[in-house]
Design an enzyme around this catalytic site. Sequence first.
Site, PDB file in Angstrom:
ATOM      1  N   LYS A 194       0.360  -1.223  -0.234  1.00 44.23           N
ATOM      2  CA  LYS A 194      -0.083  -0.077   0.265  1.00 44.23           C
ATOM      3  C   LYS A 194       0.871   1.454  -0.505  1.00 44.23           C
ATOM      4  CE  LYS A 194      -4.398   1.083   0.108  1.00 44.23           C
ATOM      5  NZ  LYS A 194      -5.823  -0.389   0.459  1.00 44.23           N
ATOM      6  N   ASP A 205      -7.103   4.533  -4.357  1.00 42.81           N
ATOM      7  CA  ASP A 205      -7.509   4.282  -3.361  1.00 42.81           C
ATOM      8  C   ASP A 205      -8.629   5.890  -3.237  1.00 42.81           C
ATOM      9  OD1 ASP A 205      -7.770   1.817  -0.522  1.00 42.81           O
ATOM     10  OD2 ASP A 205      -7.444   4.090   0.074  1.00 42.81           O
TER      11      ASP A 205
HETATM   12  O1  2IT Z   1      -7.918  -1.510  -0.482  1.00 43.01           O
HETATM   13  C1  2IT Z   1      -8.366  -2.345  -1.727  1.00 43.01           C
HETATM   14  O2  2IT Z   1      -8.396  -3.453  -2.040  1.00 43.01           O
HETATM   15  C2  2IT Z   1      -7.604  -1.327  -2.846  1.00 43.01           C
HETATM   16  N1  2IT Z   1      -7.514  -0.241  -2.833  1.00 43.01           N
HETATM   17  C3  2IT Z   1      -7.489  -1.729  -4.299  1.00 43.01           C
HETATM   18  C4  2IT Z   1      -6.503  -2.108  -4.641  1.00 43.01           C
HETATM   19  C5  2IT Z   1      -6.586  -2.695  -5.661  1.00 43.01           C
HETATM   20  O3  2IT Z   1      -4.987  -3.294  -6.331  1.00 43.01           O
HETATM   21  O4  2IT Z   1      -6.897  -2.853  -6.553  1.00 43.01           O
END
Ligand code: 2IT
Length: 446
Positions: free
Chosen positions: A126, A166
């Site tokens: 992340k 996100d």
């Molecule tokens: O919290 C999550 O799963 C997302 N923001 C999506 C992450 C993604 O790689 O699609």
Amino acid sequence: MSEALAKFMEKIKAKDPDQPEFHQAVYEVAESLMPFIEANPKYKKANILERMVEPERVIMFRVPWVDDKGEIHVNRAYRVQMNSAIGPYKGGMRFHRNVTLGTLKFLAFEQVFKNALTTLPMGGGKGGSDFDPIGKSEGEVMRFCQSLMMELYRHLGPNTDVPAGDIGVGAREIGFMFGAYKKIVNEWTGVFTGKGRNWGGSRIRPEATGFGVVYFAEEMLKTRGDSMEGKIVAISGFGNVAWGATRKSNDLGAKVVTLSGPDGYIYDPDGVKGEKIDFMLEMRASNRDKVQDYADKFGVQFFPGKRPWEVKADVYMPCAIQNELDINDAKNIVNNGGICVSEGANMPSTPEAVNLFIQNKLLYAPGKASNAGGVSVSGLEMTQNAMHIYWTSEEVDKQLQIIMKAIHEQCVEHGTKDGYTNYVNGSNIAGFIKVADSMIEQGPLS
Ligand code: 2IT
């Protein structure tokens, strides 16, 4: 709390005392896992949980950018590369004024388990920044994204780390970041997901998180011979996740009566449907971060400074942000006869709220299970990019439904005791087994 759990948490807190959200996410997982690890000594012997709470790598860097007046600002950005045992790091980028390293560590940690549940080969990561997009012009957002990529690009790759969106990061920001990446490395490659349709984005990716939240609720209700049809649904947020969840709730014959923003919530007894759903996109694009605009436009009630959990409904879907639903909200939900809580955000319910749901035997799904539809379709986008093909909306939606069912089955398998499925335990244990076994098989350096 067991002695082993207390000791484990003490160590985590001593190491990073200023990361309460990370402690919260780890505690929830560790609580589920301790009895399982006691019963399966191979995990204890390999010291797996201690390894999993330590990110493989954290990149922290400054992002200087120039505003429309020519003034120079600086923000701090991060990428937390948490775990790559089962695939490349995968997870979104969050731009929000409150983002700290602790926030992103909690999100990356959750992502590891979530991604393992999807059945697809994706590790967890992340990233994000304390950059606040609210009120910024398009040019300012673009220059920020480009500056950020001038550092981040060297840490990414289609088989290394694949970010997505996100909170505060949608198709527009992904476009700016992907464009910068491509220019720097001189290569078109599927290094972001959530891309635009013309340039590698998957069908259904914008809808996927919200659709998945509703598919998961439907699966939970099915275990009690029930369904979404005719249900009253209270949703928080009005962004991407809330939008998809509202659409799919309507598709399945339910009525969504609330939306919310940082300014309060709206109550629409006729249901958020038709052009009202499209208006959610407009509110988001306006960059005002206000849900009151909905009440002004459609003449419904607006409750400033309040959260929608006081409204009587059958199904509740928190789709805004972490810790947006506390013990008092949970009491309201239980007292109002709520039967199901399917989380669209990551960790929206506080630990006390979660305990109350479980004590009262609600159908309660933590985000790492119920909101995994977004990253699942991201995984499908990676596959399409790698194969240089496109699947139709029908094909992607079908795959999404298969995956959400598979996640639900894993939760039932690992979380059911005395006829009640604890989806927290189920998702934590199922996700853990896949990642932990992979780490053990890859040796003690992983
Ligand atoms: O919290 C999550 O799963 C997302 N923001 C999506 C992450 C993604 O790689 O699609």
